[in-house]
Design a protein around this motif. Structure first.
Motif, PDB file in Angstrom:
ATOM      1  N   VAL A 199      14.626  43.977  35.216  1.00  0.00           N
ATOM      2  CA  VAL A 199      13.947  44.633  36.203  1.00  0.00           C
ATOM      3  C   VAL A 199      13.030  44.183  37.131  1.00  0.00           C
ATOM      4  O   VAL A 199      12.631  43.114  36.835  1.00  0.00           O
ATOM      5  CB  VAL A 199      13.089  45.883  35.292  1.00  0.00           C
ATOM      6  CG1 VAL A 199      14.295  46.694  34.323  1.00  0.00           C
ATOM      7  CG2 VAL A 199      12.232  45.468  34.633  1.00  0.00           C
TER       8      VAL A 199
ATOM      9  N   ARG B 221      17.106  44.244  29.958  1.00  0.00           N
ATOM     10  CA  ARG B 221      17.706  44.402  31.178  1.00  0.00           C
ATOM     11  C   ARG B 221      16.688  43.687  32.387  1.00  0.00           C
ATOM     12  O   ARG B 221      15.553  44.078  32.096  1.00  0.00           O
ATOM     13  CB  ARG B 221      17.776  46.204  31.479  1.00  0.00           C
ATOM     14  CG  ARG B 221      18.532  46.796  30.644  1.00  0.00           C
ATOM     15  CD  ARG B 221      19.959  46.476  30.466  1.00  0.00           C
ATOM     16  NE  ARG B 221      20.654  46.452  31.811  1.00  0.00           N
ATOM     17  CZ  ARG B 221      21.813  46.045  31.928  1.00  0.00           C
ATOM     18  NH1 ARG B 221      22.559  45.617  30.920  1.00  0.00           N
ATOM     19  NH2 ARG B 221      22.343  46.159  33.178  1.00  0.00           N
TER      20      ARG B 221
ATOM     21  N   GLN C 264      11.206  39.188  38.819  1.00  0.00           N
ATOM     22  CA  GLN C 264      11.939  40.158  37.851  1.00  0.00           C
ATOM     23  C   GLN C 264      11.508  39.805  36.589  1.00  0.00           C
ATOM     24  O   GLN C 264      11.102  38.589  35.794  1.00  0.00           O
ATOM     25  CB  GLN C 264      13.578  40.017  38.009  1.00  0.00           C
ATOM     26  CG  GLN C 264      14.131  40.417  39.308  1.00  0.00           C
ATOM     27  CD  GLN C 264      15.511  40.097  39.453  1.00  0.00           C
ATOM     28  OE1 GLN C 264      16.087  39.992  38.521  1.00  0.00           O
ATOM     29  NE2 GLN C 264      16.002  39.811  40.896  1.00  0.00           N
TER      30      GLN C 264
END
Length: 444
Positions: free
Chosen positions: A424, A422, A416
């Motif tokens: 992702v 965020r 990630q």
């Protein structure tokens, strides 16, 4: 509530599946392939004897705290019992504060035995030597721990659902090897932290990178300026023109935020920029949000996890349970990998009890013992967790071919990155680090 799917597959049992602990020898009973995949709690019908389990975690300590794990266990029990229990059994969850100490871990284990727990489920402790011995003596399985101690991947009564810090560090090395020429690792000066440089180095080696610079730090410090300077110097010391990309990864649990506070100050003073990285459990979405999101220190950070990102729809069943049965309990963060691990562990427990109810007939399994659970887990060909992990099986043929961590049956991690504040996914699906772990030099 609908949507939760878990399956527990077995093959006809041909011989006694004895564990290495005599007290936990599995009973040779016939078991057939189950086709009732995805049934809700209580689907077997009937009123059976309650089952008691324990979930423990450290709370209110100066180091890593995991209050969401016992809170998630209690919410799960409320949900299960509202739907008829697990395979007709009322689920009783007792919790314990492990206090991040060997004494606390041993006390929790002894309490579980004393109160008749058939399993310890979805728990956190770094002190495997302290808690596994009492559980082994009593034949109580440790199902789905956080993976913070070596004993979780060696004891025949441990049934991990992830690869623990072991897989995360190996995966983090694999992830960093793509872009980082040199890596500094800041990790706890503890027994649990001693394996981390080797594991990270094994992942880096697959990308032909050098071993990381190993920087030890106190687990409960309030300032890490000295370690930050050492990390920046080691990661950023290339040629006179600054060629190459350096990266710093820190795995300090709750104190990772404190380290990166110190690191960003040191980095700003030195007018030097390097990549940063960590693993879920040390850095997660709540920390990213709290520290400024896309404008914070973790923008662009490389993060390695066990499971799909928190926004993945495979977590929707868990979110429904939290909304309906956790009320206003702010200890439970669905993005917390501890909470997620507890959910998965109880998913496995549900499948175990369902398999016992079906293999034993309608009347033969009114009560369930710890040895029943051990036998069912040892016989299982696979438990499905709704895509949150690969199919889980703890049969010998599914064990990892390594002396130090033989009971890692889930070798998969996720890569990630923090983009626009965020977490992702870097790529679709999981990354298998089994070979990386096998190639890692033995701790012994």
């Amino acid at each position: 509530m609908t949507g939760r799917r878990s399956c527990f597959f077995t093959r006809p049992f041909l011989s006694k599946a004895a564990t290495l602990i005599g007290a936990a020898t599995a009973t040779a009973v016939g078991a057939s392939l189950l086709t009732g995949c995805g049934s809700l709690p209580g689907a077997s019908g009937g009123s059976r004897e309650p089952v008691t389990v324990m979930t423990w975690a450290p709370e209110g300590t100066a180091a890593t705290n995991m209050p969401g794990m016992p809170a998630m266990a209690q919410a799960y029990a409320r949900w299960a019992n509202a739907n008829g229990g697990l395979a007709g059994h009322e689920l009783k969850v007792i919790t314990c504060n492990e206090r991040n100490s060997t004494v606390g871990a041993a006390k929790c284990a002894k309490q579980a035995v004393r109160q008749g727990a058939i399993a310890v489920v979805g728990s956190y402790s770094q002190h495997g030597r302290a808690f596994m011995a009492p559980l082994e003596v009593a034949g109580v399985p440790f199902l789905g721990g956080y993976g913070a101690s070596d004993e979780e991947f060696a004891s025949p009564l441990s049934y991990p659902v992830n690869g623990g810090q072991t897989a995360l560090l190996a995966g983090n090395g694999r992830q960093l090897s793509r872009d980082c020429d040199r890596v500094s690792l800041v990790r706890p000066d503890t027994v649990a932290g001693d394996d981390l440089p080797t594991l990270l180095g094994s992942g880096l080696a697959e990308g032909d990178r050098k071993p990381p610079t190993d920087i030890l730090a106190a687990e409960d410090a309030n300032d890490y300026t000295a370690q930050a300077r050492q990390a920046l110097t080691s990661a950023g010391a290339f040629d006179a023109y600054g060629n190459g990309k350096g990266c710093v990864t820190a795995v300090l649990g709750d104190r990772t935020e404190t380290f990166f506070d110190s690191f960003r100050r040191v980095e700003s003073e030195a007018a030097r920029k390097v990549g940063v990285a960590s693993v879920l459990g040390s850095v997660g979405q709540p920390l990213i949000d709290r520290t400024g999101g896309k404008d914070g220190p973790f923008e662009g950070a490389y993060i390695t996890g066990w499971y799909p990102v928190a926004s993945d729809p495979r977590w929707d069943p868990m979110l429904d349970v939290i909304r309906e049965h956790a009320f206003a309990d702010n200890r439970i963060d669905p993005a917390d990998p501890g909470v997620q691990t507890t959910w998965i562990a109880y998913t496995v427990l549900s499948a175990v009890l369902e398999s016992l109810a079906q293999s034993g007939g309608d009347d033969d399994k009114d009560s369930v013992s710890a040895s029943d659970v051990v036998g069912a887990l040892n016989r299982s060909e696979g438990v499905e967790t709704g895509g949150l992990t690969p199919t889980l099986s703890w049969r010998l043929e599914h064990m990892l071919a390594t002396r130090d961590f033989p009971r890692i049956v889930n070798r998969e991690v996720t890569f990630q990155v923090v983009r626009r504040g965020r977490l992702v996914s870097v790529q679709e699906g999981f990354v298998n680090v089994g070979n990386t772990l096998v190639q890692a030099p033995s701790a012994g």
